[in-house]
Scaffold this motif. Structure first.
Motif, PDB file in Angstrom:
ATOM      1  N   PRO A 107      -5.387   4.726   5.685  1.00 27.54           N
ATOM      2  CA  PRO A 107      -4.414   5.444   6.522  1.00 27.54           C
ATOM      3  C   PRO A 107      -2.962   5.209   6.084  1.00 27.54           C
ATOM      4  CG  PRO A 107      -6.092   4.461   7.910  1.00 27.54           C
ATOM      5  CD  PRO A 107      -6.335   3.945   6.524  1.00 27.54           C
ATOM      6  N   THR A 108      -2.650   4.000   5.626  1.00 27.69           N
ATOM      7  CA  THR A 108      -1.278   3.724   5.180  1.00 27.69           C
ATOM      8  C   THR A 108      -0.981   4.483   3.881  1.00 27.69           C
ATOM      9  OG1 THR A 108      -1.452   1.534   6.194  1.00 27.69           O
ATOM     10  CG2 THR A 108       0.354   1.872   4.643  1.00 27.69           C
ATOM     11  N   ILE A 109      -1.957   4.518   3.007  1.00 23.61           N
ATOM     12  CA  ILE A 109      -1.789   5.270   1.752  1.00 23.61           C
ATOM     13  C   ILE A 109      -1.624   6.762   2.066  1.00 23.61           C
ATOM     14  CG2 ILE A 109      -3.090   6.007  -0.308  1.00 23.61           C
ATOM     15  CD1 ILE A 109      -3.977   3.026  -0.546  1.00 23.61           C
ATOM     16  N   SER A 152       0.837  -1.206   0.000  1.00 22.24           N
ATOM     17  CA  SER A 152       0.000   0.000   0.000  1.00 22.24           C
ATOM     18  C   SER A 152       0.867   1.248   0.000  1.00 22.24           C
ATOM     19  CB  SER A 152      -0.911   0.014   1.237  1.00 22.24           C
ATOM     20  OG  SER A 152      -1.739  -1.114   1.224  1.00 22.24           O
ATOM     21  N   ALA A 153       1.899   1.282   0.844  1.00 24.37           N
ATOM     22  CA  ALA A 153       2.739   2.480   0.935  1.00 24.37           C
ATOM     23  C   ALA A 153       3.769   2.536  -0.191  1.00 24.37           C
ATOM     24  CB  ALA A 153       3.440   2.510   2.292  1.00 24.37           C
ATOM     25  N   GLY A 154       4.424   1.428  -0.473  1.00 26.24           N
ATOM     26  CA  GLY A 154       5.513   1.428  -1.451  1.00 26.24           C
ATOM     27  C   GLY A 154       5.062   1.846  -2.846  1.00 26.24           C
ATOM     28  N   CYS A 155       3.868   1.413  -3.242  1.00 23.95           N
ATOM     29  CA  CYS A 155       3.372   1.787  -4.580  1.00 23.95           C
ATOM     30  C   CYS A 155       3.135   3.291  -4.662  1.00 23.95           C
ATOM     31  CB  CYS A 155       2.062   1.049  -4.880  1.00 23.95           C
ATOM     32  SG  CYS A 155       2.289  -0.712  -5.168  1.00 23.95           S
ATOM     33  N   VAL A 156       2.581   3.862  -3.583  1.00 25.82           N
ATOM     34  CA  VAL A 156       2.322   5.306  -3.566  1.00 25.82           C
ATOM     35  C   VAL A 156       3.644   6.062  -3.715  1.00 25.82           C
ATOM     36  CG1 VAL A 156       1.452   7.236  -2.181  1.00 25.82           C
ATOM     37  CG2 VAL A 156       0.314   5.003  -2.070  1.00 25.82           C
TER      38      VAL A 156
END
Ligand SMILES: Cc1cc2nc3c(=O)[nH]c(=O)nc-3n(C[C@H](O)[C@H](O)[C@H](O)COP(=O)(O)OP(=O)(O)OC[C@H]3O[C@@H](n4cnc5c(N)ncnc54)[C@H](O)[C@@H]3O)c2cc1C
Length: 532
Positions: free
Chosen positions: A515-517, A12-16
């Motif tokens: 929330p992670t995004i 979720s975070a790494g792609c953003v």
């Protein structure tokens, strides 16, 4: 290989982050992902969640340590292992937690993380199909849709909960979180909208972004105190990639602390015990683990409308394939947890402290108790949104491919058990409401024998499971136990950040994907504005 930024983990975070940082054509970004590309069709069909959670290839399939307060059981912890990470295998419920959660983060010594600070990042990420407003974004990468084909049981749940005294709410992320309703979902045209679909796919053609799948990072290498390289295994071969500016760990609440520990950043004595040279004694790494523990009440359904795996569902499933392929509607668009909401366990609670997830199938133990699934039924989950118990992630060996020990320490604080008892009673009241009369058969779990508070407590200890929201193991803050500061920089070293669910100092009162995004959207701005 050398890039400006090396990001570990395409969840979720790494792609953003990969997408946002590579918007600037003058910087180069490398994204390492342990899992394979997200090409399997069942990732993208929402109903495929039933399979994704258990896939040996696309899921890490962790188990916790035996849980003292859950009769010594080891709990199954699925986490996604493909592009999109857990957003490629989650239940797609779009919620954010309560504004007070973020104000609490700020008040713990994290300037810039109060609700007013983070709301613009939730909005920047979002494309709400119902349109933007003061609380919602329109035009962002993450598509947030209404369910296309809600099951009649989900509609009955909303009626039942309303008649049990809970207010209706059709926007849990708007002015008021409290209430019950259908969930909005991270889907686009009836397909899953993972972080990979939302962020990475549009960025794929960029020449300054290199995505390497089946590449498991095994350690961060330092030049002095500066993170300079990431070691990884690709197809059994050891390789290294150099980061000119920063290494950013986005491996999630289990893997990010694991990688820090393997790299010599963590509790010094424990690292020495394992023979790992201590680069930075940081006692909080892996600590502060928090998760939502969940119990499920299961009811038999007298009408063949649920998604229990019966011959009727099988016949319907065959007919529905065409409907899905042609119109992207029907039962295959279900996210399983179609309805639910946020309620208070007592009138004195300042904000909702329990979350309900209503599932249109008779579920037990993540679908692993197959005998439950082979009948018509529906389930009501309830979890305590702000547990007091704290656990930890620990290394058990220096082998980077070995799973770390996961010790959530569920129900260590007695208050957490009592909260679930209150939640159990609330859920039973909802399931007994008249709106379910046409559907309600016998109570399958726990069954009528469980009535007293002690019997309910024992049922919880026998059956409670995770609802998949581990956070907090690389907590941000400004105290000695904090792992990262409010700009998500690992304390005491240089050029290393953690950006994922592990940085949350406190678990939010809701699901953790959005929330992670949001965290990653904000981190992208922090990184872009950092002086090099
Ligand atoms: C079954 C399930 C259902 C859920 N349902 C919901 C829901 O309905 N709504 C919601 O909001 N949230 C839900 N969640 C939670 C939400 O999806 C997660 O909180 C969120 O995706 C976490 O994002 P992350 O970036 O921290 O980690 P992840 O998305 O898990 O990403 C971590 C990535 O890093 C990769 N990785 C790990 N270690 C390495 C390494 N050493 N080298 C290279 N790559 C590595 C992993 O393979 C993974 O791709 C659910 C989660 C699960 C598992």
């Amino acid at each position: 290989m050398e890039f400006d930024y090396v990001i570990v983990g395409a969840g979720s975070a790494g792609c953003v982050l990969a997408a946002r940082l590579s918007e600037n054509a003058s910087v180069s970004v490398c994204l390492l992902e342990a899992g394979p590309p997200d090409t399997h069709p069942l990732i993208h069909v929402p109903f495929g969640i039933l399979w994704m959670m258990h896939s040996r290839r696309l899921n890490w399939r962790y188990y916790t340590a035996p849980q003292t307060h859950l009769h010594g059981r080891r709990l199954f912890w699925p986490r996604g292992k493909t592009l999109g990470g857990s957003s490629s295998s989650n239940a797609m419920c779009y919620t954010r937690g309560h504004p007070a959660d973020y104000d609490a983060w700020r008040d713990l010594g994290n300037p810039g993380w109060g609700y007013a600070d983070v709301l613009p990042y939730f909005k920047r990420a979002e494309n709400r199909e119902r349109g933007g407003d003061a609380y919602h974004g329109a035009g962002g990468p993450l598509n947030v849709a209404s369910l296309r084909s809600p099951n009649p049981l989900a509609l009955a749940f909303v009626e039942a909960a309303a008649s049990a005294g809970y207010r209706r709410n059709d926007d849990f992320s708007g002015a008021e979180q409290e209430g019950v309703g259908l969930y909005e979902v991270t889907q686009i045209q009836g397909q899953r909208c993972s972080a990979a679909r939302a962020y990475l796919r549009p960025a794929t053609g960029r020449s300054n972004l290199r995505v390497i799948t089946r590449a498991q990072a095994t350690g961060v290498l330092f030049a002095g105190r500066r993170a300079s390289e990431v070691a990884f295994l690709e197809g059994g071969t050891s390789r290294k990639v150099r980061a000119r500016r920063e290494v950013i760990l986005c491996g999630g609440a289990i893997n990010s602390p694991q990688l820090l520990l393997l790299s010599g950043v963590g509790p010094g004595v424990e690292l020495q015990h394992l023979g790992i040279p201590v680069l930075r004694d940081l006692p909080g790494v892996g600590r502060n683990l928090q998760d939502h523990l969940d119990i499920i009440l299961v009811q038999e359904c007298k009408k063949p409308v649920s998604y229990g795996l019966t011959p009727v569902t099988a016949v319907r499933g065959l007919a529905e394939i065409v409907h899905y392929v042609v119109a992207k509607r029907g039962m295959y668009t279900t996210n399983a947890a179609e309805a639910g909401g946020f309620v208070k366990s007592g009138a004195r609670e300042p904000w909702p402290d329990l979350q309900l997830h209503f599932t249109t199938a008779p579920l037990s133990n993540h679908g692993l108790d197959v005998k439950f699934l082979l009948q018509q039924g529906y389930s009501l989950h309830v979890c305590d949104l702000r547990p007091k118990s704290r656990g930890e992630i620990r290394l058990e060996s220096r082998d980077p491919l070995a799973h770390p020990a996961i010790e959530p320490n569920y129900l260590d604080e007695p208050e957490d058990l009592e909260k679930l008892v209150a939640g159990f009673k609330a859920a039973r009241r909802v399931l007994a409401a008249p709106a379910f009369d046409p559907y309600r058969g016998r109570e399958i779990a726990p069954g009528p024998a469980v009535q007293s508070d002690d019997e309910i407590r024992d049922f919880i200890r026998c059956k409670a499971e995770t609802i998949y929201h581990p956070v907090g193991t690389c907590r941000m803050g400004n105290d000695p136990q904090a792992v990262v500061d409010a700009e998500l920089r690992v304390r005491g070293v240089e050029a290393l950040r953690v950006v994922d669910a592990s940085v949350m100092p406190l678990l939010v009162g809701g699901n953790t994907n959005a929330p992670t995004i949001m965290i990653a959207e904000k981190a992208a701005d922090l990184i872009r504005s950092a002086r090099i």
